[in-house]
Design a protein around this motif. Structure first.
Motif, PDB file in Angstrom:
ATOM      1  N   ALA A  88      56.670  37.021  36.634  1.00 51.38           N
ATOM      2  CA  ALA A  88      56.293  37.040  36.672  1.00 51.38           C
ATOM      3  C   ALA A  88      55.772  38.958  37.076  1.00 51.38           C
ATOM      4  CB  ALA A  88      56.340  36.967  38.156  1.00 51.38           C
ATOM      5  N   ILE A  89      54.312  39.547  37.372  1.00 47.53           N
ATOM      6  CA  ILE A  89      54.213  40.666  37.083  1.00 47.53           C
ATOM      7  C   ILE A  89      53.426  41.212  38.034  1.00 47.53           C
ATOM      8  CG2 ILE A  89      53.179  42.324  36.270  1.00 47.53           C
ATOM      9  CD1 ILE A  89      52.881  40.680  33.581  1.00 47.53           C
ATOM     10  N   ILE A  90      54.168  42.629  39.256  1.00 47.86           N
ATOM     11  CA  ILE A  90      53.288  42.757  40.437  1.00 47.86           C
ATOM     12  C   ILE A  90      52.702  43.846  39.676  1.00 47.86           C
ATOM     13  CG2 ILE A  90      53.926  43.671  41.903  1.00 47.86           C
ATOM     14  CD1 ILE A  90      56.749  42.272  42.300  1.00 47.86           C
ATOM     15  N   ILE A  91      51.691  44.208  40.465  1.00 47.30           N
ATOM     16  CA  ILE A  91      50.599  45.560  39.714  1.00 47.30           C
ATOM     17  C   ILE A  91      50.398  46.124  41.287  1.00 47.30           C
ATOM     18  CG2 ILE A  91      48.983  46.389  38.468  1.00 47.30           C
ATOM     19  CD1 ILE A  91      48.780  43.353  36.600  1.00 47.30           C
ATOM     20  N   ASN A  92      50.688  47.327  41.217  1.00 48.00           N
ATOM     21  CA  ASN A  92      49.753  47.889  42.200  1.00 48.00           C
ATOM     22  C   ASN A  92      49.173  49.180  41.349  1.00 48.00           C
ATOM     23  OD1 ASN A  92      51.441  51.491  43.126  1.00 48.00           O
ATOM     24  ND2 ASN A  92      49.438  50.573  44.443  1.00 48.00           N
ATOM     25  N   PRO A  93      48.345  48.908  41.711  1.00 47.89           N
ATOM     26  CA  PRO A  93      46.693  48.940  40.555  1.00 47.89           C
ATOM     27  C   PRO A  93      46.795  50.694  40.731  1.00 47.89           C
ATOM     28  CG  PRO A  93      46.084  47.085  41.286  1.00 47.89           C
ATOM     29  CD  PRO A  93      46.811  47.433  42.389  1.00 47.89           C
ATOM     30  N   VAL A  94      46.368  51.089  39.161  1.00 48.72           N
ATOM     31  CA  VAL A  94      46.109  52.726  38.943  1.00 48.72           C
ATOM     32  C   VAL A  94      44.829  53.091  40.260  1.00 48.72           C
ATOM     33  CG1 VAL A  94      45.230  54.572  37.893  1.00 48.72           C
ATOM     34  CG2 VAL A  94      47.495  53.432  37.728  1.00 48.72           C
ATOM     35  N   ARG A  95      43.233  51.411  39.005  1.00 49.58           N
ATOM     36  CA  ARG A  95      42.198  50.947  39.419  1.00 49.58           C
ATOM     37  C   ARG A  95      41.642  50.485  39.708  1.00 49.58           C
ATOM     38  NH1 ARG A  95      38.879  56.355  39.039  1.00 49.58           N
ATOM     39  NH2 ARG A  95      36.945  55.184  38.326  1.00 49.58           N
ATOM     40  N   SER A  96      41.197  49.881  40.313  1.00 49.25           N
ATOM     41  CA  SER A  96      41.793  48.607  40.134  1.00 49.25           C
ATOM     42  C   SER A  96      40.410  47.937  39.904  1.00 49.25           C
ATOM     43  CB  SER A  96      40.549  47.988  41.301  1.00 49.25           C
ATOM     44  OG  SER A  96      41.077  48.011  42.930  1.00 49.25           O
ATOM     45  N   GLU A  97      39.758  48.657  38.565  1.00 51.17           N
ATOM     46  CA  GLU A  97      38.522  48.032  38.100  1.00 51.17           C
ATOM     47  C   GLU A  97      38.978  47.977  35.942  1.00 51.17           C
ATOM     48  OE1 GLU A  97      37.212  51.372  37.914  1.00 51.17           O
ATOM     49  OE2 GLU A  97      37.773  50.846  40.073  1.00 51.17           O
ATOM     50  N   THR A  98      39.754  47.718  35.456  1.00 51.53           N
ATOM     51  CA  THR A  98      40.303  48.654  34.135  1.00 51.53           C
ATOM     52  C   THR A  98      41.430  46.904  33.970  1.00 51.53           C
ATOM     53  OG1 THR A  98      42.313  50.271  35.170  1.00 51.53           O
ATOM     54  CG2 THR A  98      40.065  51.167  34.956  1.00 51.53           C
ATOM     55  N   LEU A  99      42.097  46.484  35.292  1.00 52.40           N
ATOM     56  CA  LEU A  99      43.208  45.855  35.061  1.00 52.40           C
ATOM     57  C   LEU A  99      42.790  44.155  33.675  1.00 52.40           C
ATOM     58  CD1 LEU A  99      45.123  47.272  36.938  1.00 52.40           C
ATOM     59  CD2 LEU A  99      46.083  47.634  34.954  1.00 52.40           C
ATOM     60  N   GLY A 100      41.286  43.985  34.048  1.00 55.10           N
ATOM     61  CA  GLY A 100      41.202  42.612  33.671  1.00 55.10           C
ATOM     62  C   GLY A 100      41.658  41.768  32.501  1.00 55.10           C
ATOM     63  N   PRO A 101      41.039  43.068  31.076  1.00 49.36           N
ATOM     64  CA  PRO A 101      42.314  42.243  29.977  1.00 49.36           C
ATOM     65  C   PRO A 101      43.475  42.227  30.073  1.00 49.36           C
ATOM     66  CG  PRO A 101      40.368  43.858  29.883  1.00 49.36           C
ATOM     67  CD  PRO A 101      40.760  43.805  31.020  1.00 49.36           C
ATOM     68  N   PRO A 102      44.319  43.020  30.687  1.00 52.53           N
ATOM     69  CA  PRO A 102      46.253  42.884  30.836  1.00 52.53           C
ATOM     70  C   PRO A 102      46.620  41.382  31.340  1.00 52.53           C
ATOM     71  CG  PRO A 102      45.574  45.355  31.842  1.00 52.53           C
ATOM     72  CD  PRO A 102      44.178  45.204  30.677  1.00 52.53           C
ATOM     73  N   VAL A 103      45.691  41.137  32.466  1.00 53.78           N
ATOM     74  CA  VAL A 103      45.708  40.321  33.083  1.00 53.78           C
ATOM     75  C   VAL A 103      45.563  38.986  32.999  1.00 53.78           C
ATOM     76  CG1 VAL A 103      45.194  39.135  35.777  1.00 53.78           C
ATOM     77  CG2 VAL A 103      45.539  41.744  35.184  1.00 53.78           C
ATOM     78  N   LYS A 104      44.247  39.013  32.095  1.00 55.45           N
ATOM     79  CA  LYS A 104      44.284  37.854  31.347  1.00 55.45           C
ATOM     80  C   LYS A 104      45.042  37.235  30.054  1.00 55.45           C
ATOM     81  CE  LYS A 104      38.759  38.429  32.773  1.00 55.45           C
ATOM     82  NZ  LYS A 104      37.679  38.356  31.765  1.00 55.45           N
ATOM     83  N   ALA A 105      45.541  38.326  29.614  1.00 58.15           N
ATOM     84  CA  ALA A 105      46.772  38.071  28.834  1.00 58.15           C
ATOM     85  C   ALA A 105      47.950  37.564  29.385  1.00 58.15           C
ATOM     86  CB  ALA A 105      46.367  39.910  27.342  1.00 58.15           C
ATOM     87  N   ALA A 106      48.365  38.324  30.678  1.00 58.70           N
ATOM     88  CA  ALA A 106      49.382  36.499  31.024  1.00 58.70           C
ATOM     89  C   ALA A 106      49.110  36.029  31.387  1.00 58.70           C
ATOM     90  CB  ALA A 106      49.593  37.892  32.546  1.00 58.70           C
ATOM     91  N   ALA A 107      47.727  35.869  31.761  1.00 59.38           N
ATOM     92  CA  ALA A 107      47.887  33.756  32.521  1.00 59.38           C
ATOM     93  C   ALA A 107      47.835  33.081  31.427  1.00 59.38           C
ATOM     94  CB  ALA A 107      46.079  34.299  32.851  1.00 59.38           C
ATOM     95  N   GLN A 108      46.718  34.235  30.154  1.00 59.86           N
ATOM     96  CA  GLN A 108      47.510  32.189  28.706  1.00 59.86           C
ATOM     97  C   GLN A 108      48.425  32.187  28.419  1.00 59.86           C
ATOM     98  OE1 GLN A 108      45.501  34.863  26.090  1.00 59.86           O
ATOM     99  NE2 GLN A 108      43.438  34.690  26.025  1.00 59.86           N
ATOM    100  N   LEU A 109      49.612  33.261  28.715  1.00 58.00           N
ATOM    101  CA  LEU A 109      50.340  33.217  28.511  1.00 58.00           C
ATOM    102  C   LEU A 109      51.388  32.185  30.216  1.00 58.00           C
ATOM    103  CD1 LEU A 109      52.218  35.731  26.186  1.00 58.00           C
ATOM    104  CD2 LEU A 109      51.808  33.905  25.683  1.00 58.00           C
ATOM    105  N   ASN A 110      50.896  32.254  30.905  1.00 58.03           N
ATOM    106  CA  ASN A 110      50.948  31.352  31.887  1.00 58.03           C
ATOM    107  C   ASN A 110      52.193  32.329  33.016  1.00 58.03           C
ATOM    108  OD1 ASN A 110      50.201  28.974  32.609  1.00 58.03           O
ATOM    109  ND2 ASN A 110      50.804  28.074  31.079  1.00 58.03           N
ATOM    110  N   ILE A 111      51.855  33.653  32.616  1.00 57.71           N
ATOM    111  CA  ILE A 111      52.608  34.619  34.060  1.00 57.71           C
ATOM    112  C   ILE A 111      52.114  35.458  34.995  1.00 57.71           C
ATOM    113  CG2 ILE A 111      53.538  37.454  33.887  1.00 57.71           C
ATOM    114  CD1 ILE A 111      54.271  36.959  30.911  1.00 57.71           C
ATOM    115  N   PRO A 112      52.349  34.505  36.034  1.00 61.83           N
ATOM    116  CA  PRO A 112      51.619  34.983  37.303  1.00 61.83           C
ATOM    117  C   PRO A 112      51.414  36.120  37.410  1.00 61.83           C
ATOM    118  CG  PRO A 112      53.359  34.077  37.847  1.00 61.83           C
ATOM    119  CD  PRO A 112      53.537  33.880  36.354  1.00 61.83           C
ATOM    120  N   VAL A 113      50.563  36.709  38.233  1.00 63.07           N
ATOM    121  CA  VAL A 113      50.275  38.731  38.440  1.00 63.07           C
ATOM    122  C   VAL A 113      50.072  38.601  39.895  1.00 63.07           C
ATOM    123  CG1 VAL A 113      49.047  40.144  37.853  1.00 63.07           C
ATOM    124  CG2 VAL A 113      49.666  38.929  36.095  1.00 63.07           C
ATOM    125  N   ILE A 114      50.590  39.728  40.300  1.00 63.76           N
ATOM    126  CA  ILE A 114      50.634  39.736  42.245  1.00 63.76           C
ATOM    127  C   ILE A 114      50.148  41.347  42.441  1.00 63.76           C
ATOM    128  CG2 ILE A 114      51.803  40.303  44.421  1.00 63.76           C
ATOM    129  CD1 ILE A 114      52.193  37.060  43.484  1.00 63.76           C
TER     130      ILE A 114
END
Length: 307
Positions: A88-114
């Protein structure tokens, strides 16, 4: 993964430690990655400390990285966690709108993101865990109005553009201050949640608006910077901050800060790890969790004494 609707966590940090169920079974080789926006801010140090305490309590391995307020660096950190196949990955974002691609990549490997303290735009996450920033902004407005006797000229020190925390605190403040027609917001200036920038912004604002009577700062670091810039006028101009950091609470007790909207960063960190463990196991978790906030004043500041 099944999810529930929004829940509000009202327990104190200690109660969360006792009552959470994530540690009820051995976590073994469960590895969690956590990227923090910056560890140069006392609030996020407390957030990290709460997360590390939870990881130790539940017997999981937590790897913490500091993004140093660099959105690109944080995206790389998340990609690295995905490459390491963290559970699992926990992210405290620097910017809310810049993390879409890496979060989607994690989801493809079934890694949940908080997402913790700030939301993530452009991708679905397992859980968003934040303080109730809109309510906090309203409480800040109400306390500032009370301190000013319902009238005066105020300025607003804004947080980092593109963060949900800055957006929601601002929204709450303006909704709250609208109830006081004799209080006029004469200026807003961005200071990126940073003390030195808060001091610089406040220096410029008091030159342009020498008659201000109040300041709302969207975090304690900017509020403390404003106090430095105001100098001897700090006790006359009412400054209300947001976070309830140890130094912020000390300033409230000393009377240099009129008040601060206190969050619970250690509880936030603890709950983020708790949610990450449950998500990694495929358990039901809430889609969003709101941590309550409370105004700290000189009268009740000792309630927030955590240092």
């Amino acid at each position: 993964m099944r999810i529930l609707a929004t829940v509000i966590v009202g327990a104190a940090f200690g109660l969360a430690a006792c009552g959470s169920s994530a540690g009820s079974e051995p976590s073994g080789d469960l590895n969690i990655g956590m990227s923090v926006s910056t560890l140069d801010n006392p609030y996020f140090v407390q957030f990290r400390d709460g997360a590390e305490a939870a990881a130790q309590n539940f017997g999981v391995k937590l790897t913490v990285t500091d993004a140093n307020n660099d959105a690109t660096k944080q995206a790389n950190q998340v990609q690295s966690f995905t490459g390491q196949k963290m559970k699992a990955i926990i992210i405290n974002p620097v910017r809310s709108e810049t993390l879409g691609p890496p979060v989607k990549a994690a989801a493809q490997l079934n890694i949940p993101v908080i997402a913790a303290d700030r939301s993530i735009n452009g991708a679905e996450v397992a859980q968003t865990l934040t303080s109730d920033n809109v309510t906090g902004g309203k409480l800040g407005a109400q306390e500032l109005a009370k301190q000013l006797g319902g009238k005066g000229e105020v300025v607003v020190l804004e947080g980092t553009a593109g963060t949900s925390a800055a957006r929601d605190r601002s929204r709450g403040f303006y909704e709250g201050i609208a109830a006081y027609p004799d209080i006029k917001v004469v200026a807003e200036q961005r200071a990126d949640f940073h003390r030195a920038k808060g001091m610089q912004a406040m220096t410029q604002l008091i030159q342009r608006h020498p008659d201000i009577t109040g300041v709302f700062a969207e975090n304690d670091e900017m509020a403390l910077g404003a106090v430095q810039a105001l100098g001897p006028k700090a006790r006359q101009v009412k400054v209300v901050g947001f976070d309830g950091t140890p130094e912020g609470i000390k300033a409230v007790q000393a009377g240099t800060l009129a008040a601060t909207v206190a969050q619970q960063p250690r509880l936030l960190g603890w709950q983020a790890v708790d949610g990450a463990i449950k998500a990694a196991r495929g358990q039901i978790i809430a889609k969003s969790v709101a941590i309550p906030v409370k105004v700290a004043t000189k009268e009740n500041a000792r309630e927030f004494w955590t240092f």
